[in-house]
Design an enzyme around this catalytic site. Structure first.
Site, PDB file in Angstrom:
ATOM      1  N   GLU A 170       0.856  -1.191   0.000  1.00 35.79           N
ATOM      2  CA  GLU A 170       0.000   0.000   0.000  1.00 35.79           C
ATOM      3  C   GLU A 170       0.892   1.241   0.000  1.00 35.79           C
ATOM      4  OE1 GLU A 170      -3.269   1.152  -0.139  1.00 35.79           O
ATOM      5  OE2 GLU A 170      -2.350   3.099   0.242  1.00 35.79           O
TER       6      GLU A 170
ATOM      7  N   ARG B 202     -17.138   4.816   5.466  1.00 32.72           N
ATOM      8  CA  ARG B 202     -16.015   4.126   4.829  1.00 32.72           C
ATOM      9  C   ARG B 202     -14.849   3.865   5.784  1.00 32.72           C
ATOM     10  NH1 ARG B 202     -15.416   4.460  -1.043  1.00 32.72           N
ATOM     11  NH2 ARG B 202     -17.423   5.113  -1.825  1.00 32.72           N
TER      12      ARG B 202
ATOM     13  N   ARG C 245     -19.870  15.858  -1.421  1.00 33.86           N
ATOM     14  CA  ARG C 245     -20.250  14.870  -0.408  1.00 33.86           C
ATOM     15  C   ARG C 245     -20.131  15.486   0.967  1.00 33.86           C
ATOM     16  NH1 ARG C 245     -16.035  10.307  -2.505  1.00 33.86           N
ATOM     17  NH2 ARG C 245     -17.468   8.657  -1.983  1.00 33.86           N
TER      18      ARG C 245
ATOM     19  N   ASP D 167     -11.621  -0.955  -8.946  1.00 28.62           N
ATOM     20  CA  ASP D 167     -11.574   0.249  -9.776  1.00 28.62           C
ATOM     21  C   ASP D 167     -10.393   0.247 -10.749  1.00 28.62           C
ATOM     22  OD1 ASP D 167     -13.807   1.106  -8.452  1.00 28.62           O
ATOM     23  OD2 ASP D 167     -12.975   3.051  -7.842  1.00 28.62           O
TER      24      ASP D 167
ATOM     25  N   ALA E 197     -17.852  -0.688  -5.710  1.00 34.37           N
ATOM     26  CA  ALA E 197     -17.121  -1.512  -4.748  1.00 34.37           C
ATOM     27  C   ALA E 197     -17.689  -2.928  -4.740  1.00 34.37           C
ATOM     28  CB  ALA E 197     -17.204  -0.889  -3.355  1.00 34.37           C
TER      29      ALA E 197
HETATM   30  C1  FAD Z   1     -19.189   9.522  -4.785  1.00 34.25           C
HETATM   31  C2  FAD Z   1     -18.989   8.023  -4.824  1.00 34.25           C
HETATM   32  C3  FAD Z   1     -19.885   7.189  -4.162  1.00 34.25           C
HETATM   33  C4  FAD Z   1     -19.748   5.789  -4.227  1.00 34.25           C
HETATM   34  N1  FAD Z   1     -20.662   5.003  -3.585  1.00 34.25           N
HETATM   35  C5  FAD Z   1     -20.568   3.648  -3.695  1.00 34.25           C
HETATM   36  C6  FAD Z   1     -21.525   2.795  -3.048  1.00 34.25           C
HETATM   37  O1  FAD Z   1     -22.446   3.251  -2.357  1.00 34.25           O
HETATM   38  N2  FAD Z   1     -21.395   1.444  -3.224  1.00 34.25           N
HETATM   39  C7  FAD Z   1     -20.371   0.888  -3.973  1.00 34.25           C
HETATM   40  O2  FAD Z   1     -20.318  -0.348  -4.114  1.00 34.25           O
HETATM   41  N3  FAD Z   1     -19.443   1.668  -4.564  1.00 34.25           N
HETATM   42  C8  FAD Z   1     -19.515   3.034  -4.448  1.00 34.25           C
HETATM   43  N4  FAD Z   1     -18.566   3.821  -5.045  1.00 34.25           N
HETATM   44  C9  FAD Z   1     -17.453   3.183  -5.751  1.00 34.25           C
HETATM   45  C10 FAD Z   1     -16.402   2.741  -4.740  1.00 34.25           C
HETATM   46  O3  FAD Z   1     -16.023   3.841  -3.956  1.00 34.25           O
HETATM   47  C11 FAD Z   1     -15.164   2.183  -5.444  1.00 34.25           C
HETATM   48  O4  FAD Z   1     -15.546   1.257  -6.434  1.00 34.25           O
HETATM   49  C12 FAD Z   1     -14.254   1.470  -4.434  1.00 34.25           C
HETATM   50  O5  FAD Z   1     -13.892   2.312  -3.374  1.00 34.25           O
HETATM   51  C13 FAD Z   1     -12.999   0.981  -5.156  1.00 34.25           C
HETATM   52  O6  FAD Z   1     -12.190   0.281  -4.264  1.00 34.25           O
HETATM   53  P1  FAD Z   1     -10.732  -0.161  -4.701  1.00 34.25           P
HETATM   54  O7  FAD Z   1     -10.191  -0.900  -3.538  1.00 34.25           O
HETATM   55  O8  FAD Z   1     -10.781  -0.813  -6.040  1.00 34.25           O
HETATM   56  O9  FAD Z   1      -9.953   1.198  -4.938  1.00 34.25           O
HETATM   57  P2  FAD Z   1      -9.493   2.376  -3.850  1.00 34.25           P
HETATM   58  O10 FAD Z   1     -10.514   2.391  -2.765  1.00 34.25           O
HETATM   59  O11 FAD Z   1      -9.273   3.533  -4.672  1.00 34.25           O
HETATM   60  O12 FAD Z   1      -8.182   1.793  -3.237  1.00 34.25           O
HETATM   61  C14 FAD Z   1      -6.973   1.799  -3.939  1.00 34.25           C
HETATM   62  C15 FAD Z   1      -5.841   1.669  -2.928  1.00 34.25           C
HETATM   63  O13 FAD Z   1      -4.627   1.497  -3.646  1.00 34.25           O
HETATM   64  C16 FAD Z   1      -3.640   2.373  -3.135  1.00 34.25           C
HETATM   65  N5  FAD Z   1      -2.716   2.659  -4.246  1.00 34.25           N
HETATM   66  C17 FAD Z   1      -2.959   3.429  -5.335  1.00 34.25           C
HETATM   67  N6  FAD Z   1      -1.890   3.444  -6.142  1.00 34.25           N
HETATM   68  C18 FAD Z   1      -0.951   2.659  -5.566  1.00 34.25           C
HETATM   69  C19 FAD Z   1       0.369   2.261  -5.942  1.00 34.25           C
HETATM   70  N7  FAD Z   1       0.927   2.707  -7.086  1.00 34.25           N
HETATM   71  N8  FAD Z   1       1.060   1.438  -5.122  1.00 34.25           N
HETATM   72  C20 FAD Z   1       0.499   0.986  -3.947  1.00 34.25           C
HETATM   73  N9  FAD Z   1      -0.753   1.322  -3.568  1.00 34.25           N
HETATM   74  C21 FAD Z   1      -1.461   2.152  -4.366  1.00 34.25           C
HETATM   75  C22 FAD Z   1      -4.413   3.570  -2.651  1.00 34.25           C
HETATM   76  O14 FAD Z   1      -3.684   4.309  -1.696  1.00 34.25           O
HETATM   77  C23 FAD Z   1      -5.659   2.911  -2.076  1.00 34.25           C
HETATM   78  O15 FAD Z   1      -5.483   2.517  -0.741  1.00 34.25           O
HETATM   79  C24 FAD Z   1     -18.681   5.223  -4.974  1.00 34.25           C
HETATM   80  C25 FAD Z   1     -17.750   6.053  -5.596  1.00 34.25           C
HETATM   81  C26 FAD Z   1     -17.879   7.445  -5.530  1.00 34.25           C
HETATM   82  C27 FAD Z   1     -16.869   8.312  -6.230  1.00 34.25           C
END
Ligand code: FAD
Ligand code: NAG
Ligand code: NAG
Length: 455
Positions: free
Chosen positions: A34, A121, A203, A327, A340
């Protein structure tokens, strides 16, 4: 299993952690890299739909407990939740009789028992982090690239600080600005970068004691979506109904400023300073309910540019033994509340595939497996993932954009015909929520076998 078998998970967001927990439950050795020096999530809400909750159960029932510990049901009686999504006309009203015409209910959608529960969150992330031992977490490691050193070698990960690590497979869970995606597709490939959806989101979490006098108990404690032209407003309760999670979506025609560092599409920041004054202007001619809700927001707010991978869906989620999840693979606009959740499906798919790889290793007489055979099994597994997952997750990205148009009365097939809008919303929501998970799992297994015999 070979002694040094190890899976690198890049990124410790919701998807990275849930993937780690699922693999750990199946005895697969993992390491999370991370970039931040601590696990962090926003002070904002997130909700999980039925498909996500079911996948969590199959990944590790402990994840469901973690969600339930921080989730807040809708409704005035929390033991008897009111599991409906409510769509209102936040725009039209009769100024001579606003109380009778304002915020008319347009449609109701049953979301299933506790089918849409809000979580804070940061509280959820804290719970998930506790399920992963510290020894498998490397904080402060920013992934910058990987090297495939050949079919009989482990992969090499490179980090910004010059350090490296080895792994048999890499799962990129590094979110919307994914570096793993760039490493797979190439930094000069436009598909490596997300696109601005021309919506911004404001938000806020508003203390419930301020909300109830304005919205009344029922609206304050139940999930509502207020529709209207070029904007819409979503709210639901979180943190045991002590806070209202409010998300306000507004259209922005102008492009979001990009900063040209290495590439024209490299984004510096997806957030900008915003203010309630801007929202007062946007909602000036809307009905009193929406205007009074906007009135509860703080003077200074952050606005999020909504980026996604809509215009340039990835041609692949996989390169050899490197795979994308969450994502990183399919960043979506949030209008189905499913981003998510579909990432949690990815995590289950990968857990299942690693489980099958382990079975193959056992059939191969255990520790005797050599690196090239292991690599071939992992590639077969990831190729199976790349066959099964993209259609659904890319559907979500597309349908989320269209859901926003529906909410803003702009989708060509439905416009402001709310009977038609509700049919569309229901059809799409059901496709997201009532996903045939068992079907996905057997399809993955079938594809894996096919890949191996072909291999
Ligand atoms: C306004 C809004 C509302 C939402 N509401 C919902 C909802 O109600 N329900 C739902 O299912 N989804 C919702 N989503 C979508 C959801 O937030 C995302 O799909 C989800 O958080 C993605 O999770 P993730 O773990 O893929 O990515 P992230 O949560 O972006 O996590 C990525 C992680 O990787 C780390 N990272 C990044 N680059 C590197 C690197 N090069 N090396 C090491 N670590 C790195 C970051 O620091 C972070 O900790 C919403 C999104 C938005 C914008
Ligand atoms: C939530 O609030 C109710 C009453 O408002 C209380 O009885 C309950 O203990 C609270 N739960 C938590 C987890 O704080
Ligand atoms: C690795 O093992 C496979 C069988 O599991 C065998 O066919 C192959 O020749 C081995 N490769 C090496 C380099 O030992």
């Amino acid at each position: 299993m070979p002694a040094q078998f190890n899976v690198a998970i890049v990124g410790g967001g919701i998807v990275g952690l849930v993937t780690a927990i699922g693999l750990q439950k199946r005895g697969i050795p993992i390491k999370i890299y991370e970039q931040s020096s601590m696990f962090r999530e926003l002070g904002a809400g997130v909700a999980f739909t039925a498909n996500a909750m079911k996948c969590m159960e199959l990944l590790d029932p402990g994840i469901v407990d973690a969600v339930n510990a921080v989730a807040t049901p809708n409704g005035e009686d929390m033991n008897n939740p009111n599991d409906y999504m409510r769509y209102h006309d936040g725009y039209h009203y009769d100024p001579t009789d606003p109380s009778n015409t304002d915020d008319k209910l347009l449609g109701l959608l049953f979301s299933g028992y506790k089918g849409f529960q809000g979580c804070h969150r940061a509280h959820l992330l804290d719970k998930l982090v506790k399920m992963v031992p510290e020894s498998v977490v490397d904080l402060g490691h920013r992934f910058v690239g990987f090297e495939d050193r050949g079919p009989d070698k482990k992969l090499l990960l490179r980090f910004q600080d010059g350090t490296t690590a080895e792994a048999d497979a890499i799962i990129g869970c590094d979110g919307i600005k994914s570096k793993v995606r760039q490493a797979i597709l190439g930094v000069s490939n436009p598909a490596s970068y997300p696109q601005f959806s021309h919506k911004v989101a404001y938000r806020a979490l508003v203390p419930m004691n301020l909300v109830i006098p304005v919205l009344g108990t029922f609206k304050a404690l139940n999930m509502h979506l207020h529709t209207g032209p070029r904007a819409h407003v979503l709210h639901f309760p979180v943190v045991n109904q002590t806070l209202l999670n409010v998300v306000i979506f507004v259209t922005q025609e102008e492009d979001w400023p990009l900063v040209d560092e290495e590439h024209a599409s490299v984004l510096r920041s997806m957030t900008a300073d915003g203010s309630r004054a801007e929202l007062d202007a946007v909602f000036e001619s809307w009905g009193p309910t929406v205007r009074s809700l906007v009135g509860l927001l703080p003077d200074k707010m952050v606005k999020w540019a909504i980026f996604d991978l809509h215009d340039r869906p990835l041609p692949t989620y996989v390169c050899g033994r490197v795979v994308l999840a969450g994502d990183a693979a399919h960043a979506s606009s949030p209008h189905h509340g499913g981003g998510a959740g579909v990432g949690v499906e990815d995590a289950l798919a990968l857990s299942k595939l690693f489980e099958i790889v382990c079975e193959s290793i056992k059939l191969d007489h255990d520790q005797d497996i050599n690196q090239s055979r292991l690599n071939a099994l992992l590639e077969a597994a990831f190729n199976a993932y790349d066959k099964v997952r993209p259609p659904r997750s890319q559907w979500l990205v597309k349908s989320s954009r269209e859901a926003c148009e529906i909410y803003e009365w702009a989708y060509p097939d439905t416009k402001d015909d709310w009977a038609k809008c509700m049919v569309e919303i229901e059809r799409r929501s059901h496709k997201l929520w009532y996903f045939d998970i068992e079907g996905m799992l057997s399809e993955l297994e079938m594809e894996y076998r096919k890949q191996l015999t072909r291999g």
